[in-house]
Design an enzyme around this catalytic site. Structure first.
Site, PDB file in Angstrom:
ATOM      1  N   GLU A  38    -136.234 -28.212-125.415  1.00  0.00           N
ATOM      2  CA  GLU A  38    -137.697 -28.246-125.519  1.00  0.00           C
ATOM      3  C   GLU A  38    -138.125 -29.675-125.845  1.00  0.00           C
ATOM      4  O   GLU A  38    -137.924 -30.154-126.959  1.00  0.00           O
ATOM      5  CB  GLU A  38    -138.123 -27.286-126.640  1.00  0.00           C
ATOM      6  CG  GLU A  38    -139.594 -26.956-126.707  1.00  0.00           C
ATOM      7  CD  GLU A  38    -140.096 -26.130-125.524  1.00  0.00           C
ATOM      8  OE1 GLU A  38    -141.237 -26.387-125.112  1.00  0.00           O
ATOM      9  OE2 GLU A  38    -139.352 -25.257-125.032  1.00  0.00           O
ATOM     10  N   ASP A  67    -135.189 -40.297-119.708  1.00  0.00           N
ATOM     11  CA  ASP A  67    -136.535 -39.747-119.757  1.00  0.00           C
ATOM     12  C   ASP A  67    -137.451 -40.721-119.045  1.00  0.00           C
ATOM     13  O   ASP A  67    -137.337 -41.938-119.212  1.00  0.00           O
ATOM     14  CB  ASP A  67    -136.998 -39.521-121.204  1.00  0.00           C
ATOM     15  CG  ASP A  67    -138.075 -38.438-121.240  1.00  0.00           C
ATOM     16  OD1 ASP A  67    -137.757 -37.270-120.948  1.00  0.00           O
ATOM     17  OD2 ASP A  67    -139.242 -38.755-121.527  1.00  0.00           O
TER      18      ASP A  67
HETATM   19  P1  ITT Z   1    -134.566 -33.717-117.412  1.00  0.00           P
HETATM   20  O1  ITT Z   1    -135.481 -33.707-118.615  1.00  0.00           O
HETATM   21  O2  ITT Z   1    -133.660 -32.537-117.351  1.00  0.00           O
HETATM   22  O3  ITT Z   1    -133.835 -35.026-117.268  1.00  0.00           O
HETATM   23  P2  ITT Z   1    -137.074 -33.729-115.931  1.00  0.00           P
HETATM   24  O4  ITT Z   1    -137.432 -33.784-114.477  1.00  0.00           O
HETATM   25  O5  ITT Z   1    -137.771 -32.692-116.766  1.00  0.00           O
HETATM   26  O6  ITT Z   1    -135.480 -33.603-116.078  1.00  0.00           O
HETATM   27  P3  ITT Z   1    -138.457 -35.839-117.394  1.00  0.00           P
HETATM   28  O7  ITT Z   1    -138.911 -34.934-118.490  1.00  0.00           O
HETATM   29  O8  ITT Z   1    -137.900 -37.190-117.743  1.00  0.00           O
HETATM   30  O9  ITT Z   1    -137.306 -35.159-116.522  1.00  0.00           O
HETATM   31  O10 ITT Z   1    -139.638 -35.977-116.368  1.00  0.00           O
HETATM   32  C1  ITT Z   1    -139.720 -37.063-115.530  1.00  0.00           C
HETATM   33  C2  ITT Z   1    -140.727 -36.773-114.432  1.00  0.00           C
HETATM   34  O11 ITT Z   1    -141.350 -38.009-114.056  1.00  0.00           O
HETATM   35  C3  ITT Z   1    -140.066 -36.231-113.182  1.00  0.00           C
HETATM   36  O12 ITT Z   1    -140.003 -34.814-113.193  1.00  0.00           O
HETATM   37  C4  ITT Z   1    -140.980 -36.780-112.079  1.00  0.00           C
HETATM   38  O13 ITT Z   1    -142.077 -35.925-111.934  1.00  0.00           O
HETATM   39  C5  ITT Z   1    -141.456 -38.106-112.664  1.00  0.00           C
HETATM   40  N1  ITT Z   1    -140.581 -39.207-112.197  1.00  0.00           N
HETATM   41  C6  ITT Z   1    -139.659 -39.889-112.926  1.00  0.00           C
HETATM   42  N2  ITT Z   1    -139.007 -40.782-112.172  1.00  0.00           N
HETATM   43  C7  ITT Z   1    -139.483 -40.650-110.933  1.00  0.00           C
HETATM   44  C8  ITT Z   1    -139.193 -41.272-109.706  1.00  0.00           C
HETATM   45  O14 ITT Z   1    -138.226 -42.187-109.588  1.00  0.00           O
HETATM   46  N3  ITT Z   1    -139.885 -40.900-108.641  1.00  0.00           N
HETATM   47  C9  ITT Z   1    -140.849 -39.974-108.726  1.00  0.00           C
HETATM   48  N4  ITT Z   1    -141.171 -39.309-109.828  1.00  0.00           N
HETATM   49  C10 ITT Z   1    -140.508 -39.643-110.950  1.00  0.00           C
END
Ligand code: ITT
Length: 196
Positions: A38, A67
């Site tokens: 979470e 993150d």
């Molecule tokens: P984990 O926490 O399991 O690593 P998550 O997808 O929930 O996976 P985050 O909480 O770090 O990860 O969310 C990051 C979000 O930011 C991701 O879901 C995308 O929507 C956006 N994002 C991050 N890097 C990106 C990229 O290189 N290109 C496009 N969108 C990106």
């Protein structure tokens, strides 16, 4: 290199693909199961720390967490740490759908009529093991397009045009994205720290 292998503490396939190429001297191991963590309304660094420490404590293998998020100037830096669940937040309207397509639709709707379309992607990479943590950050500046373009990458890539580019992130090849992306910059800094 201090680590020959790291457990990758993420549920995101997009991140795993990019990080495996970016950190290639280090072998990234997928966890035997994805932990349900979470994430709070905290900083990227706190979230990365929480994820890496949880995986390390569960599997006892040095863990790498990431993150990241998209920060849009005209929206006061939103969605930021809420990027992956933006459509679920009551911020300028309630969405009935979840996931990437709904996130993109919501962002484009909130950006309608906005003159300032500048934005940035931010990424924090963090390694956690029994000796503590080590982390690096990367930022990629650009702007939000008016319509999605391209099919590569993941997340908000189809609506993010990096500074000095005519194409969106989703129209770049994987190599082109890694060369300029927030994740690419953070990964190269992390490798520097590890080899220093
Ligand atoms: P984990 O926490 O399991 O690593 P998550 O997808 O929930 O996976 P985050 O909480 O770090 O990860 O969310 C990051 C979000 O930011 C991701 O879901 C995308 O929507 C956006 N994002 C991050 N890097 C990106 C990229 O290189 N290109 C496009 N969108 C990106």
């Amino acid at each position: 290199m201090r680590y020959r292998e790291l457990m990758i503490a993420t549920s995101s396939e997009g991140k795993i693909i990019e990080l495996s190429a970016l950190l290639s001297p280090i072998r990234l191991i997928r966890p035997p199961k994805v932990l349900n963590i979470e994430e709070g309304p905290c900083s990227y660094l706190e979230n990365a720390y929480l994820k890496a420490r949880s995986y390390f404590e569960e599997f006892k293998i040095p863990a790498l967490a990431e993150d990241s998020g998209l920060e849009v100037s005209a929206l006061g830096g939103m969605p930021g740490v809420f990027s992956s669940r933006f459509s679920e937040l009551e911020f300028g309207g309630k969405e009935s759908e979840t996931g990437t397509a709904a996130n993109i639709r919501k962002l484009l709707r909130l950006m309608e009529g906005k003159e300032d379309r500048s934005a940035l992607f931010r990424c924090v990479l963090l390694i956690y093991d029994s000796e503590g943590g080590l982390w690096a950050q990367g930022v990629c500046r650009g702007e939000i397009t008016t319509i999605p373009r391209g099919a590569r990458g993941f997340g908000y890539d189809p609506i993010f045009k990096p500074l000095g580019e005519d194409r969106t992130m989703a129209e770049l090849t994987a190599e082109e994205k890694n060369a300029i992306s927030h994740r690419g910059i953070a990964a190269r800094r992390l490798l520097e720290l590890l080899s220093g």
